[in-house]
Structures are given as C-alpha cells and as structure tokens.
Write a protein that holds these residues in place. Sequence first.
Motif, PDB file in Angstrom:
ATOM      1  N   UNK A 156      -1.244   5.306  -3.785  1.00  0.00           N
ATOM      2  CA  UNK A 156      -1.520   5.057  -2.048  1.00  0.00           C
ATOM      3  C   UNK A 156      -2.888   4.101  -1.860  1.00  0.00           C
ATOM      4  N   UNK A 157      -3.923   5.076  -2.478  1.00  0.00           N
ATOM      5  CA  UNK A 157      -5.185   4.539  -2.293  1.00  0.00           C
ATOM      6  C   UNK A 157      -5.412   3.097  -2.400  1.00  0.00           C
ATOM      7  N   UNK A 158      -4.956   2.845  -3.859  1.00  0.00           N
ATOM      8  CA  UNK A 158      -5.144   1.326  -4.394  1.00  0.00           C
ATOM      9  C   UNK A 158      -4.191   0.377  -3.577  1.00  0.00           C
ATOM     10  N   UNK A 159      -2.891   0.835  -2.951  1.00  0.00           N
ATOM     11  CA  UNK A 159      -2.354  -0.229  -2.437  1.00  0.00           C
ATOM     12  C   UNK A 159      -3.232  -0.566  -1.009  1.00  0.00           C
ATOM     13  N   UNK A 160      -3.574   0.421  -0.553  1.00  0.00           N
ATOM     14  CA  UNK A 160      -4.386   0.299   0.700  1.00  0.00           C
ATOM     15  C   UNK A 160      -5.512  -0.807   0.466  1.00  0.00           C
ATOM     16  N   UNK A 161      -6.310  -0.836  -0.611  1.00  0.00           N
ATOM     17  CA  UNK A 161      -7.382  -1.675  -0.987  1.00  0.00           C
ATOM     18  C   UNK A 161      -6.752  -3.236  -0.897  1.00  0.00           C
ATOM     19  N   UNK A 190      -4.857  -6.507   2.351  1.00  0.00           N
ATOM     20  CA  UNK A 190      -5.295  -7.945   2.741  1.00  0.00           C
ATOM     21  C   UNK A 190      -5.102  -9.201   1.831  1.00  0.00           C
ATOM     22  N   UNK A 191      -4.742  -8.816   0.526  1.00  0.00           N
ATOM     23  CA  UNK A 191      -4.469  -9.753  -0.610  1.00  0.00           C
ATOM     24  C   UNK A 191      -3.112 -10.213  -0.577  1.00  0.00           C
ATOM     25  N   UNK A 192      -3.020 -11.690  -0.859  1.00  0.00           N
ATOM     26  CA  UNK A 192      -1.487 -11.958  -1.097  1.00  0.00           C
ATOM     27  C   UNK A 192      -0.930 -11.540  -2.339  1.00  0.00           C
ATOM     28  N   UNK A 193       0.279 -11.213  -2.234  1.00  0.00           N
ATOM     29  CA  UNK A 193       1.024 -10.562  -3.215  1.00  0.00           C
ATOM     30  C   UNK A 193       0.750 -11.178  -4.548  1.00  0.00           C
ATOM     31  N   UNK A 194       0.882 -12.362  -4.649  1.00  0.00           N
ATOM     32  CA  UNK A 194       0.569 -13.230  -5.860  1.00  0.00           C
ATOM     33  C   UNK A 194      -0.733 -13.065  -6.480  1.00  0.00           C
ATOM     34  N   UNK A 195      -1.809 -13.023  -5.679  1.00  0.00           N
ATOM     35  CA  UNK A 195      -3.238 -12.519  -5.783  1.00  0.00           C
ATOM     36  C   UNK A 195      -3.239 -11.224  -6.774  1.00  0.00           C
ATOM     37  N   UNK A 196      -2.587 -10.481  -6.098  1.00  0.00           N
ATOM     38  CA  UNK A 196      -2.403  -8.932  -6.418  1.00  0.00           C
ATOM     39  C   UNK A 196      -1.835  -8.709  -7.578  1.00  0.00           C
ATOM     40  N   UNK A 197      -0.672  -9.584  -7.748  1.00  0.00           N
ATOM     41  CA  UNK A 197       0.162  -9.471  -9.477  1.00  0.00           C
ATOM     42  C   UNK A 197      -0.855 -10.229 -10.242  1.00  0.00           C
ATOM     43  N   UNK A 198      -1.351 -11.357 -10.116  1.00  0.00           N
ATOM     44  CA  UNK A 198      -2.255 -11.936 -11.257  1.00  0.00           C
ATOM     45  C   UNK A 198      -3.489 -11.012 -11.407  1.00  0.00           C
ATOM     46  N   UNK A 199      -4.239 -10.445 -10.727  1.00  0.00           N
ATOM     47  CA  UNK A 199      -5.172  -9.546 -10.828  1.00  0.00           C
ATOM     48  C   UNK A 199      -4.657  -8.377 -11.763  1.00  0.00           C
ATOM     49  N   UNK A 200      -3.634  -7.815 -11.334  1.00  0.00           N
ATOM     50  CA  UNK A 200      -3.000  -6.704 -11.967  1.00  0.00           C
ATOM     51  C   UNK A 200      -2.750  -7.098 -13.405  1.00  0.00           C
ATOM     52  N   UNK A 201      -1.961  -8.279 -13.564  1.00  0.00           N
ATOM     53  CA  UNK A 201      -1.734  -8.847 -15.158  1.00  0.00           C
ATOM     54  C   UNK A 201      -3.050  -9.044 -15.989  1.00  0.00           C
ATOM     55  N   UNK A 202      -3.972  -9.676 -15.182  1.00  0.00           N
ATOM     56  CA  UNK A 202      -5.316  -9.857 -15.879  1.00  0.00           C
ATOM     57  C   UNK A 202      -6.142  -8.518 -16.236  1.00  0.00           C
TER      58      UNK A 202
END
Length: 171
Positions: free
Chosen positions: A122-127, A130-142
């Motif tokens: 929940x805390x991480x999702x709140x962080x 404001x990110x685009x979903x594609x950016x968040x996914x790319x960050x998670x992958x990297x």
Amino acid sequence: MVEPGFCSAADSGHELADRVGMAMVRLNKMHAQVAHQMAKQGMDKASFILLATLAGMGPCRSSALAEAVLSDPSTISRQVAVLVKDGLVERRADPADGRASVLAATDAGLKLLKERRRLRNVAIARMFEEWEEADWKQFADLFERFVQDYETAIPNFMSEGGLGARTGGER
C-alpha cells in the motif's frame, strides 16, 4: 573539495556507479529508519528477514537458512531462538533425518508476513501514484534486474574485499 584519500566520481570515471551507490546509501538510511520503527513494534529487521526468507524457502535446517541470508550459523541460532519464543517459527523433526530438526514459519509467522507485505505494498503504491503505469513497470523491471544481479555479485564482492573491507585510510 574532495576528502583526502578519495577520488571524485568524475575523476574515477564511475559517475553512474557513484549515483547508484549514493542512492543505495540513501535507501539504507531509510531502511534503518524502518528497522527502528519495526524494533519499536517488537521485531528487529534481521529477524524479519529471517522469517521472510524461511517462509520463502519452506522448512529447512538452520545451516541452509544461514547460507541463504549470508550469515553466520551461530548468529542465526540466536535470532531463530527469539522467533521460536515469539511463536513465529517452530522446530520440526527433519523428515530426512529424525535426529536433526528443520525450521518452519508458523501460521502466526505467515500471518505477520502477509500483513506487513500488504502494508508495504500500500505504501509503495502510494509513492507511485503520480507515475505513468509504463514508467512504474519499467522501473520495477529494471529494479528487479538490479537486485538480482546485486544478489549474485555480493558474495564475490565480499570475498574479494570489495565491499565492507577496510582500506588503509579508513578508521
């Protein structure tokens, strides 16, 4: 001004490594703050890591748990004793060798992990709201790739004295 005995990141040609390293220092600082809060709630970070590792591995001997967390078996033994006392881990007869025992997370331990994971997510999702979903996914992958590579490299770095080793100029 650069401290005596240290090369600046620009001089060493490792600017990106320095950026990542300094970000890791900042993450460690924040993890220390989280660990402090966890300790106030009755569980130290090392015990939590042991419990989570044990839950992920399934029942195993303490030596295998120590190896999995890159720790000393005597240290693990003391930490596991607290987890057993708190009812989060139990000792069971080893099915392969009845003279030995294996460690296993209890239902209470698994419940605690599940709740902490929920709160963390929940805390991480709140962080990332404001990110685009594609950016968040790319960050998670990297980030997952980085952590996997780091986990693989750490034992070699430690054996080579590359991390945590004192050099002549440190005190």
